[in-house]
Design an enzyme around this catalytic site. Structure first.
Site, PDB file in Angstrom:
ATOM      1  N   GLU A   1       0.499  -1.216   0.051  1.00  0.00           N
ATOM      2  CA  GLU A   1       0.319  -0.281  -0.017  1.00  0.00           C
ATOM      3  C   GLU A   1       0.800   1.166   0.416  1.00  0.00           C
ATOM      4  O   GLU A   1       0.303   1.884  -1.068  1.00  0.00           O
ATOM      5  CB  GLU A   1      -0.944  -0.040   1.474  1.00  0.00           C
ATOM      6  CG  GLU A   1      -1.904  -1.284   1.329  1.00  0.00           C
ATOM      7  CD  GLU A   1      -2.996  -1.060  -0.313  1.00  0.00           C
ATOM      8  OE1 GLU A   1      -3.091   0.592  -0.256  1.00  0.00           O
ATOM      9  OE2 GLU A   1      -3.437  -1.419  -0.727  1.00  0.00           O
TER      10      GLU A   1
ATOM     11  N   TYR B   1      -5.904   6.960   4.068  1.00  0.00           N
ATOM     12  CA  TYR B   1      -6.113   6.015   3.285  1.00  0.00           C
ATOM     13  C   TYR B   1      -5.722   4.534   3.336  1.00  0.00           C
ATOM     14  O   TYR B   1      -6.029   2.979   3.074  1.00  0.00           O
ATOM     15  CB  TYR B   1      -5.588   5.994   1.731  1.00  0.00           C
ATOM     16  CG  TYR B   1      -5.934   4.953   0.510  1.00  0.00           C
ATOM     17  CD1 TYR B   1      -6.105   4.344   0.422  1.00  0.00           C
ATOM     18  CD2 TYR B   1      -4.245   4.938   0.477  1.00  0.00           C
ATOM     19  CE1 TYR B   1      -6.533   3.031  -0.258  1.00  0.00           C
ATOM     20  CE2 TYR B   1      -4.278   3.473   0.054  1.00  0.00           C
ATOM     21  CZ  TYR B   1      -5.335   2.642  -0.265  1.00  0.00           C
ATOM     22  OH  TYR B   1      -5.604   1.781  -1.266  1.00  0.00           O
TER      23      TYR B   1
ATOM     24  N   ASP C   1      -9.099   6.269  -2.002  1.00  0.00           N
ATOM     25  CA  ASP C   1      -7.567   6.615  -2.350  1.00  0.00           C
ATOM     26  C   ASP C   1      -8.501   8.167  -4.107  1.00  0.00           C
ATOM     27  O   ASP C   1      -9.791   7.783  -3.968  1.00  0.00           O
ATOM     28  CB  ASP C   1      -6.546   5.718  -2.933  1.00  0.00           C
ATOM     29  CG  ASP C   1      -7.681   5.173  -3.968  1.00  0.00           C
ATOM     30  OD1 ASP C   1      -8.182   5.129  -4.303  1.00  0.00           O
ATOM     31  OD2 ASP C   1      -6.939   4.463  -4.335  1.00  0.00           O
TER      32      ASP C   1
END
Length: 356
Positions: free
Chosen positions: A40, A123, A141
């Site tokens: 991520e 996020y 996002d």
DNA sequence: AAACCGGGGTG
DNA sequence: CACCCAGGTTT
């Protein structure tokens, strides 16, 4: 925010599509929260195809949270070289060290603790918590804002910071509690494969029947996004100073652009300069003798917010007294220093000439 | 809220 | 070539 879709049907249509059509990506083959966390961070501002080889090398080099916590920063940055936004790597390691020291090496499973870690924002916290732990947390996002702006016909400017909250509230309202991971990943996968920024493939969309923008023919007009200001040009001389088999390198400051990365010594110029002026400028900086300055290349490197126009020079140094952030390196040592894009261009030019 | 932080892709 | 993409931190 009023949400006028059939939530259960939307969840089922999205999740069924995701499970059937999802791409086989390396980070979808692990359940390790640490490895999902790495993916991520790498995926921030960076495309999937670019991330794949970096991710594979990275988890091979640092397979466990402890391994990354103990890694030397220069080795770490070398693994990140070319991926950009190098503070991501340093923040990730800082976060990993916090987990090793304060959480017994177990990645926290709640937003409060996880998002307090360095480099973990709203996020990333939601993405890792939902994907690794199956917790129904929002992960908003740019993809998710684009997809939901169309489905829910949200016309707020997504460039404004406060707009993200509208989307977080929407996701909190409609997220599946049976499979939060597939729901969040499904929204992002939809944004990547179907609900693209330009020319969305609405005829292939599994949730077209839920989409208010499609209903009104407005999918091309969403999301609303004001555009960024244009960038600024800078002029630099980059100089490969040689003495014997060694070349001089300098480390950038620990904050700001390309923090802690290495480069051939650079000087900012008011305008394009002559080799003689470069020589004078350098001699002042090094309190030693620099001569034989010769221009060997010239290139441009564009960042999002600024452009470097670089003239590359070679020069000979003699009995130089070096400041603390500079050192002489051999060709082999040069290969171990983390360098960013513009410096890579200079290095390639030197290698083509056989100078390093 | 706005500015700062890279690199790659598309048309 | 111009233009698009995008999350976290700092100010």
């Amino acid at each position: 925010m009023t949400i006028n879709i059939d939530k259960k049907q939307f969840q089922q249509d999205l999740i069924s599509w995701f499970l059937a059509e999802k791409r086989d990506l390396p980070w979808r083959r692990t359940a390790d929260p640490y490895q999902i966390w790495i993916s991520e961070i790498m995926l921030q501002q960076t495309r999937v195809d670019t991330v794949i080889p970096y991710y594979k090398r990275f988890v091979e080099k640092f397979p466990t949270l402890q391994a990354l916590a103990e890694a030397d920063e220069q080795i770490l940055l070398k693994e990140w070289e070319g991926l950009g936004y190098y503070s991501r790597a340093r923040n990730l390691q800082a976060g990993v060290k916090e987990v090793a020291e304060n959480y017994g090496g177990i990645v926290p499973d709640n937003r409060k603790e996880f998002s307090a870690l360095k480099g973990v924002g709203p996020y990333t916290a939601g993405a890792v918590l939902s994907i690794a732990y199956g917790i129904p947390e929002h992960a908003v996002d740019g993809n998710v804002m684009r997809v939901l702006s169309r489905i829910l016909l949200i016309e707020e400017d997504i460039a404004k910071p406060k707009t993200r909250k509208i989307f977080e509230e929407a996701v909190t309202e409609i997220i599946s509690h049976d499979d939060p991971s597939s729901f969040n990943q499904g929204l992002m996968e939809l944004g990547a494969l179907i609900c693209t920024p330009t020319s969305p493939k609405c005829l292939l969309c599994p949730v077209r029947e839920h989409c208010s923008a499609f209903d009104e023919g407005k999918q091309q007009d969403l999301p609303v996004k004001t555009k960024a200001k244009k960038n600024k040009a800078m002029q630099y001389a980059m100089i490969a100073v040689k003495e014997g088999d060694c070349v001089l390198m300098e480390q950038r400051p620990s904050t700001g652009l390309l923090a802690n990365m290495w480069q051939f010594p650079m000087v900012e110029l008011a305008k394009e300069a002559l080799p003689l002026e470069i020589e004078e400028e350098l001699s002042e900086n090094f309190s030693g003798v620099v001569d034989g300055v010769e221009k060997i290349t010239s290139f441009k490197h564009v960042f999002s917010h600024l452009t470097w126009n670089v003239d590359g020079y070679i020069a000979k140094g003699e009995n130089l007294i070096l400041p603390a952030h500079m050192k002489w390196v051999t060709a082999a040592e040069l290969e171990l220093l983390p360098i960013a894009g513009p410096v890579q261009k200079m290095k390639t030019a030197l290698q083509l000439r056989g100078d390093v």
